[in-house]
Design an enzyme around this catalytic site. Sequence first.
Site, PDB file in Angstrom:
ATOM      1  N   CYS A 319      20.948   0.114  18.887  1.00  0.00           N
ATOM      2  CA  CYS A 319      20.387  -1.104  18.302  1.00  0.00           C
ATOM      3  C   CYS A 319      19.758  -1.963  19.392  1.00  0.00           C
ATOM      4  O   CYS A 319      20.360  -2.194  20.437  1.00  0.00           O
ATOM      5  CB  CYS A 319      21.486  -1.891  17.583  1.00  0.00           C
ATOM      6  N   ARG A 418      16.220  -1.926   5.182  1.00  0.00           N
ATOM      7  CA  ARG A 418      17.368  -2.477   5.907  1.00  0.00           C
ATOM      8  C   ARG A 418      16.975  -3.694   6.733  1.00  0.00           C
ATOM      9  O   ARG A 418      17.756  -4.622   6.907  1.00  0.00           O
ATOM     10  CB  ARG A 418      17.968  -1.406   6.828  1.00  0.00           C
TER      11      ARG A 418
END
Length: 497
Positions: A319, A418
Amino acid sequence: MARILAEISRTFGEYLLLPNLTDERCTPGNIDLSAPLVRHRVGELAPIRVATPLVSAIMGAVSSVELAIALAQAGGISFIHQNQPISEQAGMVAAVKRHKAGFRHNDVNIKPSATLDEADTLFKRTGSDVIVVTDDGNPSGTFLGLITTQDFNFIRHRRDEVVDSRMRTARELVTGAEGMSLAEANSLLWDSRQDVLPVVSADGRVTALVHRRDEALHHKFSNETVDAAKRFRVGAGVNTHDYLERIPALVEAGADVLCLDSSDGYSVWQQNVLAFVRKEYGDAVRIGAGNVVDGRGFRFLADAGADFVKVGIGGGSICITRDQKGIGRGQASALAEVVAERDAYAEETGMYVPLCSDGGIIHDSHMAIALAFGADFLMLGRYFARFDESPTNKVKLAGQVVKEYWGEGSSRARNVARYGQGKDLAFEEGVDGYVPYAGSLYDNVTVTLAKLRSTMISCGAISLRQFHDTARLVQVSQQTFVQNSEEVQRNERPTVA
């Protein structure tokens, strides 16, 4: 004027646990790692629990059908990713639910006229070591026999030879009858000295397979994650865009628990989804929400009806939200605040809403730290992506065997639902890379659980609840990091000239 919090954002690697008194109760066999998965009244057991506090991330590179089955066997649960057509995600959920503890569904089939080369390809593609041979190559076909990876070898056999020439025929095999109990099936399996027992219906179809290794796994892990019908439990991710269609399809497919999949869950969009679920299904459908990094976000989602709340923004190994958007918080700091809010919420309302720590775990020791901070269970991506059961390819890179791994915010995944970037992914919030191949999920989870039990023993705790309440942590200095990372040259046997 922006408000600046008087804190330094901390990670799990900045803390160590202090030992507590270890007493006579603190033995590996007494350690209870079970955890609630969904909200429940204080003092009561949650309607869905896991014996192993590990769940797999809602990622296309992680949660395959094979991994979901394996993790349920090991006492955890997987969440099938939502970055795919609704019908495909529902199909994956249904495929997991077809398996009952001890009875595997007949998913891998081939015709007797197929070549050994085709069988070999099927073995490699599915990861299975046994294929059911039916007259038409379909699960509904007439059972003709089994072929395993041990039945042929391309040093001795040609690739164009047919399956019929190497398979063990139905006449040679001992089979079970549809409706038999698992105890009866296991007894028959051992008496037959077979590794696999086909369970066959009166009309000649294979309704299930009983594997010798599954009995050993049951004794090894003891508590599979199953529903009232002994089917493996499985979760599924949903988003805030097509939930009106996706959620009913997943519920129909048999999903045991849903989870909103978003890098930032403190939003009215998640509130709307939770309201829809409560209006349409009441408490019959369980759904988690997140992710959040402070008490405000937790209370917002708990009040909206979330069954559990995920904690963590930007801490995942793939991430890059913090780099791209400047948003996030060290996982230890985030978890510490949200745990305090969870406990205050339970005191005020009488309702306990479990916390899932998502991200920030590099080593197994970080799992222990996260649980000590108060997480009920952990969501892991990189950890599970390394295993045989994950859906990605094994490749050799610089002489090392690795597995492909990518984030849902990467261009490869293009999970715009998302990250809320409209129809196109304007920028990436995840990377595409590789992780070292680590072998079987079963073997690795066994080691991880042994480490967690050992840590809890040293901390004088025999349950996760006790671990939450009594663990003592200390922040480490830079010199502690230096001391822990000093390199030592290994003592190797000298060679004789």
